[in-house]
Design a protein around this motif. Structure first.
Motif, PDB file in Angstrom:
ATOM      1  N   VAL A  30     -25.846  23.843 -43.971  1.00  0.00           N
ATOM      2  CA  VAL A  30     -26.689  22.642 -44.010  1.00  0.00           C
ATOM      3  C   VAL A  30     -26.204  21.635 -42.968  1.00  0.00           C
ATOM      4  O   VAL A  30     -27.004  21.014 -42.263  1.00  0.00           O
ATOM      5  N   VAL A  31     -24.889  21.510 -42.834  1.00  0.00           N
ATOM      6  CA  VAL A  31     -24.329  20.567 -41.854  1.00  0.00           C
ATOM      7  C   VAL A  31     -24.792  20.947 -40.446  1.00  0.00           C
ATOM      8  O   VAL A  31     -25.218  20.096 -39.661  1.00  0.00           O
ATOM      9  N   LYS A  32     -24.758  22.241 -40.130  1.00  0.00           N
ATOM     10  CA  LYS A  32     -25.171  22.690 -38.787  1.00  0.00           C
ATOM     11  C   LYS A  32     -26.668  22.486 -38.577  1.00  0.00           C
ATOM     12  O   LYS A  32     -27.112  22.138 -37.481  1.00  0.00           O
ATOM     13  N   THR A  33     -27.453  22.711 -39.639  1.00  0.00           N
ATOM     14  CA  THR A  33     -28.896  22.488 -39.536  1.00  0.00           C
ATOM     15  C   THR A  33     -29.182  21.012 -39.287  1.00  0.00           C
ATOM     16  O   THR A  33     -30.019  20.644 -38.463  1.00  0.00           O
ATOM     17  N   ARG A  34     -28.440  20.178 -40.007  1.00  0.00           N
ATOM     18  CA  ARG A  34     -28.651  18.741 -39.828  1.00  0.00           C
ATOM     19  C   ARG A  34     -28.321  18.324 -38.394  1.00  0.00           C
ATOM     20  O   ARG A  34     -29.050  17.553 -37.777  1.00  0.00           O
ATOM     21  N   GLU A  35     -27.214  18.864 -37.872  1.00  0.00           N
ATOM     22  CA  GLU A  35     -26.837  18.522 -36.495  1.00  0.00           C
ATOM     23  C   GLU A  35     -27.964  18.864 -35.529  1.00  0.00           C
ATOM     24  O   GLU A  35     -28.301  18.090 -34.630  1.00  0.00           O
ATOM     25  N   ALA A  36     -28.564  20.033 -35.736  1.00  0.00           N
ATOM     26  CA  ALA A  36     -29.639  20.468 -34.838  1.00  0.00           C
ATOM     27  C   ALA A  36     -30.849  19.533 -34.942  1.00  0.00           C
ATOM     28  O   ALA A  36     -31.436  19.148 -33.930  1.00  0.00           O
ATOM     29  N   LEU A  37     -31.202  19.156 -36.174  1.00  0.00           N
ATOM     30  CA  LEU A  37     -32.354  18.267 -36.344  1.00  0.00           C
ATOM     31  C   LEU A  37     -32.057  16.876 -35.773  1.00  0.00           C
ATOM     32  O   LEU A  37     -32.930  16.221 -35.218  1.00  0.00           O
ATOM     33  N   GLN A  38     -30.789  16.458 -35.902  1.00  0.00           N
ATOM     34  CA  GLN A  38     -30.434  15.137 -35.384  1.00  0.00           C
ATOM     35  C   GLN A  38     -30.482  15.099 -33.863  1.00  0.00           C
ATOM     36  O   GLN A  38     -30.622  14.033 -33.269  1.00  0.00           O
ATOM     37  N   ARG A  39     -30.356  16.279 -33.226  1.00  0.00           N
ATOM     38  CA  ARG A  39     -30.467  16.312 -31.770  1.00  0.00           C
ATOM     39  C   ARG A  39     -31.919  16.204 -31.341  1.00  0.00           C
ATOM     40  O   ARG A  39     -32.236  16.245 -30.157  1.00  0.00           O
ATOM     41  N   GLY A  40     -32.818  16.111 -32.336  1.00  0.00           N
ATOM     42  CA  GLY A  40     -34.220  15.881 -32.002  1.00  0.00           C
ATOM     43  C   GLY A  40     -35.050  17.150 -31.958  1.00  0.00           C
ATOM     44  O   GLY A  40     -36.225  17.117 -31.593  1.00  0.00           O
ATOM     45  N   LEU A  41     -34.457  18.284 -32.308  1.00  0.00           N
ATOM     46  CA  LEU A  41     -35.233  19.533 -32.314  1.00  0.00           C
ATOM     47  C   LEU A  41     -36.309  19.454 -33.391  1.00  0.00           C
ATOM     48  O   LEU A  41     -36.066  18.939 -34.474  1.00  0.00           O
ATOM     49  N   THR A  42     -37.485  19.947 -33.093  1.00  0.00           N
ATOM     50  CA  THR A  42     -38.532  19.956 -34.108  1.00  0.00           C
ATOM     51  C   THR A  42     -38.839  21.371 -34.573  1.00  0.00           C
ATOM     52  O   THR A  42     -39.514  21.558 -35.566  1.00  0.00           O
ATOM     53  N   ARG A  43     -38.384  22.363 -33.803  1.00  0.00           N
ATOM     54  CA  ARG A  43     -38.542  23.753 -34.235  1.00  0.00           C
ATOM     55  C   ARG A  43     -37.213  24.459 -34.044  1.00  0.00           C
ATOM     56  O   ARG A  43     -36.609  24.351 -32.984  1.00  0.00           O
ATOM     57  N   LEU A  44     -36.754  25.141 -35.044  1.00  0.00           N
ATOM     58  CA  LEU A  44     -35.554  25.942 -34.872  1.00  0.00           C
ATOM     59  C   LEU A  44     -35.491  27.037 -35.912  1.00  0.00           C
ATOM     60  O   LEU A  44     -36.226  27.029 -36.896  1.00  0.00           O
ATOM     61  N   GLU A  45     -34.620  28.000 -35.626  1.00  0.00           N
ATOM     62  CA  GLU A  45     -34.368  29.078 -36.566  1.00  0.00           C
ATOM     63  C   GLU A  45     -32.940  28.972 -37.055  1.00  0.00           C
ATOM     64  O   GLU A  45     -32.035  28.678 -36.268  1.00  0.00           O
ATOM     65  N   VAL A  46     -32.747  29.195 -38.345  1.00  0.00           N
ATOM     66  CA  VAL A  46     -31.392  29.179 -38.896  1.00  0.00           C
ATOM     67  C   VAL A  46     -31.128  30.548 -39.508  1.00  0.00           C
ATOM     68  O   VAL A  46     -31.953  31.058 -40.277  1.00  0.00           O
ATOM     69  N   LEU A  47     -30.018  31.156 -39.120  1.00  0.00           N
ATOM     70  CA  LEU A  47     -29.638  32.453 -39.692  1.00  0.00           C
ATOM     71  C   LEU A  47     -28.510  32.241 -40.689  1.00  0.00           C
ATOM     72  O   LEU A  47     -27.501  31.607 -40.373  1.00  0.00           O
ATOM     73  N   VAL A  48     -28.693  32.760 -41.897  1.00  0.00           N
ATOM     74  CA  VAL A  48     -27.626  32.693 -42.905  1.00  0.00           C
ATOM     75  C   VAL A  48     -27.525  34.061 -43.566  1.00  0.00           C
ATOM     76  O   VAL A  48     -28.442  34.886 -43.454  1.00  0.00           O
ATOM     77  N   ASP A  49     -26.380  34.291 -44.234  1.00  0.00           N
ATOM     78  CA  ASP A  49     -26.214  35.626 -44.822  1.00  0.00           C
ATOM     79  C   ASP A  49     -25.938  35.591 -46.326  1.00  0.00           C
ATOM     80  O   ASP A  49     -25.435  36.543 -46.888  1.00  0.00           O
ATOM     81  N   ASN A  50     -26.253  34.467 -46.965  1.00  0.00           N
ATOM     82  CA  ASN A  50     -26.135  34.461 -48.429  1.00  0.00           C
ATOM     83  C   ASN A  50     -27.240  33.600 -49.032  1.00  0.00           C
ATOM     84  O   ASN A  50     -27.771  32.690 -48.389  1.00  0.00           O
ATOM     85  N   ALA A  51     -27.577  33.933 -50.287  1.00  0.00           N
ATOM     86  CA  ALA A  51     -28.730  33.294 -50.935  1.00  0.00           C
ATOM     87  C   ALA A  51     -28.496  31.802 -51.174  1.00  0.00           C
ATOM     88  O   ALA A  51     -29.427  31.003 -51.116  1.00  0.00           O
ATOM     89  N   THR A  52     -27.235  31.424 -51.432  1.00  0.00           N
ATOM     90  CA  THR A  52     -26.921  30.007 -51.654  1.00  0.00           C
ATOM     91  C   THR A  52     -27.259  29.203 -50.399  1.00  0.00           C
ATOM     92  O   THR A  52     -27.922  28.166 -50.463  1.00  0.00           O
ATOM     93  N   ALA A  53     -26.811  29.707 -49.239  1.00  0.00           N
ATOM     94  CA  ALA A  53     -27.081  29.004 -47.986  1.00  0.00           C
ATOM     95  C   ALA A  53     -28.587  28.980 -47.708  1.00  0.00           C
ATOM     96  O   ALA A  53     -29.126  27.974 -47.263  1.00  0.00           O
ATOM     97  N   ARG A  54     -29.269  30.106 -47.995  1.00  0.00           N
ATOM     98  CA  ARG A  54     -30.721  30.155 -47.793  1.00  0.00           C
ATOM     99  C   ARG A  54     -31.401  29.048 -48.601  1.00  0.00           C
ATOM    100  O   ARG A  54     -32.206  28.275 -48.084  1.00  0.00           O
ATOM    101  N   ASP A  55     -31.055  28.955 -49.888  1.00  0.00           N
ATOM    102  CA  ASP A  55     -31.696  27.958 -50.746  1.00  0.00           C
ATOM    103  C   ASP A  55     -31.322  26.540 -50.340  1.00  0.00           C
ATOM    104  O   ASP A  55     -32.161  25.638 -50.340  1.00  0.00           O
ATOM    105  N   ASN A  56     -30.048  26.339 -50.012  1.00  0.00           N
ATOM    106  CA  ASN A  56     -29.616  24.977 -49.665  1.00  0.00           C
ATOM    107  C   ASN A  56     -30.213  24.512 -48.337  1.00  0.00           C
ATOM    108  O   ASN A  56     -30.636  23.365 -48.213  1.00  0.00           O
TER     109      ASN A  56
END
Lengths: 327, 203
Positions: B16-42
């Motif tokens: 979530v921290v890394k996703t937030r960093e990406a959104l804070q850089r102003g990105l409006t479209r991105l892909e996030v890769l995770v490998d566990n269900a907790t990270a997917r849901d969060n």
């Protein structure tokens, strides 16, 4: 470790020894064990330790100690003595360890017990906790089982510590933002325990790693009793809901969900975020107490409703072991 | 090609921290890769809370989350994504009223106090009601027991308007234990109110 994994491991072991002195042992889900010495006295044994939940070492020590002592209070006992359990990387600096231990020691003293010693291990990640011994009258042990149809369920501390600790780790909030939760985690469950005893509580347990619902499930026997929970009546630490909705939910909450799901009936009106809050693993959480209507009256005369406790549900007769969560 | 945040191998809250960093850089479209269900849901939860649409797919133990921030510029392409099943987008939040003073306007203080009280009373009669009223600096004094404006703020709170009171400011003025209305808040929440409000009014 999640409740499901723990149960699997325990199933691999031979059943615990049966001796009449063992009043509470391996065969019940209580966090502490009770061993009778004679007709008047029984010993309560418990231990708990974990990795830092806050950055301030002194506060971490206080929280870890309050958490370890809580198992004694959940049974209605008095803590007598404690031993430190320490894992610590020497590179981190001995003054930090000293602060952790000072916090723990002061909390043990506040609880009326003495710190007698401990053991340290060199480890990459710091961990701290205590083994605590308490005394109790063998006829006055409160356990997690014993709630009856018509009993009220009360909770004596707000929820949210796992979510807030995750948010702190992710830098979404500061330690200042979670000041109230830190105060709550460092607070002893002693007064709540005394009030529960005086009110003749039918059952009592403390909320820790299995979350509110996991520990509530432990209060329900295999069959015959259910519990209706009013989600909106659950007290929460500030920012808990905001952080949960932003995905600051610890993996333990998801594990707890997998474990309790079979027995929980969610009202569709209970939002997903609120569900996860009820499953959030707590550090040094409050007591969950089952009280008869008369007991509730006595309890409310001893502790202040709203500030020190909230009525969050009621036990009902139910053919199946079940928790019904209403808005 | 959308930017990819690879959060595989990371446990919460890092994805979530890394996703937030990406959104804070102003990105409006991105892909996030995770490998566990907790990270997917969060990460899904976080993205929804930030007004993003989320589409999840799984292959070989990796969850691919496609995030698209809903906004004026993104409206045309938004239909390419299925709507997230989670909470409604925060862009549905209404107006934030930011009050940094206990008087309205510059000039006569007595008049300023009367105007602010009238402003709060009128605010309660307006349709739609604001989403939040945020009190900071001397504005927090409006929420302290005994202040003229407490009834008006209580009325707003009773109508469902969230009243946030800056905790640092209350400490500064030494009145934290005298708050009569609203929720004691912090800079994090105040900042997010400003960011998430559909528009804001500053007094």
């Amino acid at each position: 470790m999640g409740p499901g994994d723990l149960r699997k491991v325990l199933h691999l072991l031979p059943p615990g020894e049966v001796r009449e002195e063992i009043l509470v042992g391996l065969d019940t889900p209580d966090d502490a064990a009770v061993f009778r010495l004679d007709g008047e006295r029984a010993l309560i044994h418990t231990l708990d330790f974990f990795t830092p939940i806050v950055d301030d070492p002194y506060l971490f020590g206080q929280i870890a100690a309050a958490n370890a002592l809580s198992d004694i209070f959940a049974m209605g006992g008095n803590p007598v003595s404690a031993m430190n359990i320490v894992c610590f990387p020497c590179s981190l600096g001995m003054d930090i360890l000293a602060e952790i231990l000072r916090g723990g020691m002061e909390k043990v003293r506040e609880a009326g017990a003495v710190l007698l010693g401990g053991h340290t291990v060199d480890d990459d990640e710091p961990k701290y906790g205590l083994a605590v011994t308490g005394l109790i009258h063998p006829d006055r042990v409160m356990t997690c089982l014993g709630a009856r149809d018509g009993d009220s369920l009360v909770l004596t501390k707000p929820l949210g510590t796992g979510i807030l600790a995750t948010a702190l780790k992710g830098d979404f909030i500061s330690e200042e933002d979670m000041a109230e939760a830190i105060r709550g985690m460092a607070a002893l469950n002693r007064e709540a325990s005394r009030a529960a005893l005086e009110a003749g509580a039918h059952a009592c347990t403390d909320v820790t790693g299995f979350g509110f619902l996991g520990h509530l499930l432990n209060m329900l026997p295999e069959e015959g009793l259910g519990c209706v929970v009013h989600a909106s009546s659950l007290p929460l630490y500030p920012l808990t809901r905001e952080m949960a909705s932003m995905g600051m939910i610890p993996a333990g909450a998801y594990r707890n969900r997998d474990f309790v799901e079979e027995w929980v009936e969610w009202s569709p009106e209970v939002e997903d975020t609120d569900r996860m809050i009820l499953l959030d693993p707590q550090t040094s959480g409050g007591l969950l107490v089952a009280l008869s209507p008369q007991g509730l009256q006595v309890f409310s005369g001893l502790l202040k409703e709203g500030r020190e406790w909230s009525r969050v549900g009621e036990f009902v007769s139910s053919p199946r072991r079940s928790i019904m969560v209403e808005p | 090609m959308d930017e990819v945040v690879d959060a595989r191998g990371l446990s919460c809250p890092l994805p979530v921290v890394k996703t937030r960093e990406a959104l804070q850089r102003g990105l409006t479209r991105l892909e996030v890769l995770v490998d566990n269900a907790t990270a997917r849901d969060n990460v899904s939860r976080f993205a929804s809370s930030q007004g993003c649409r989320v589409e999840v797919s799984e292959e070989g133990g990796t969850f691919r989350l496609r995030l698209e921030k809903a906004g004026p510029g993104a409206a045309g392409t938004a239909t390419a994504f299925q709507a997230a099943e989670a909470a409604p987008s925060p862009s549905s939040h209404g107006t934030a009223v930011l009050i940094s003073s206990d008087i309205m306007g510059r000039g006569d203080e007595e008049l300023g106090r009367i105007l602010l009280k009238a402003f709060l009373n009128t605010l309660a009669e307006n349709d739609p009601l604001p989403w939040r009223v945020v009190l900071f600096n001397r504005g927090v004094l409006l929420a302290v027991g005994g202040a003229d404006s407490v009834p008006a703020l209580s009325n707003l709170a009773g109508l469902g308007v969230e009243v946030l009171v800056c905790g640092t400011c209350l400490d500064f003025f030494g009145v934290k234990d005298k708050v009569a209305v609203g929720t004691v808040s912090n800079m994090y929440e105040i900042l997010n109110t400003m960011l998430m409000a559909s528009n804001s009014i500053t007094i």
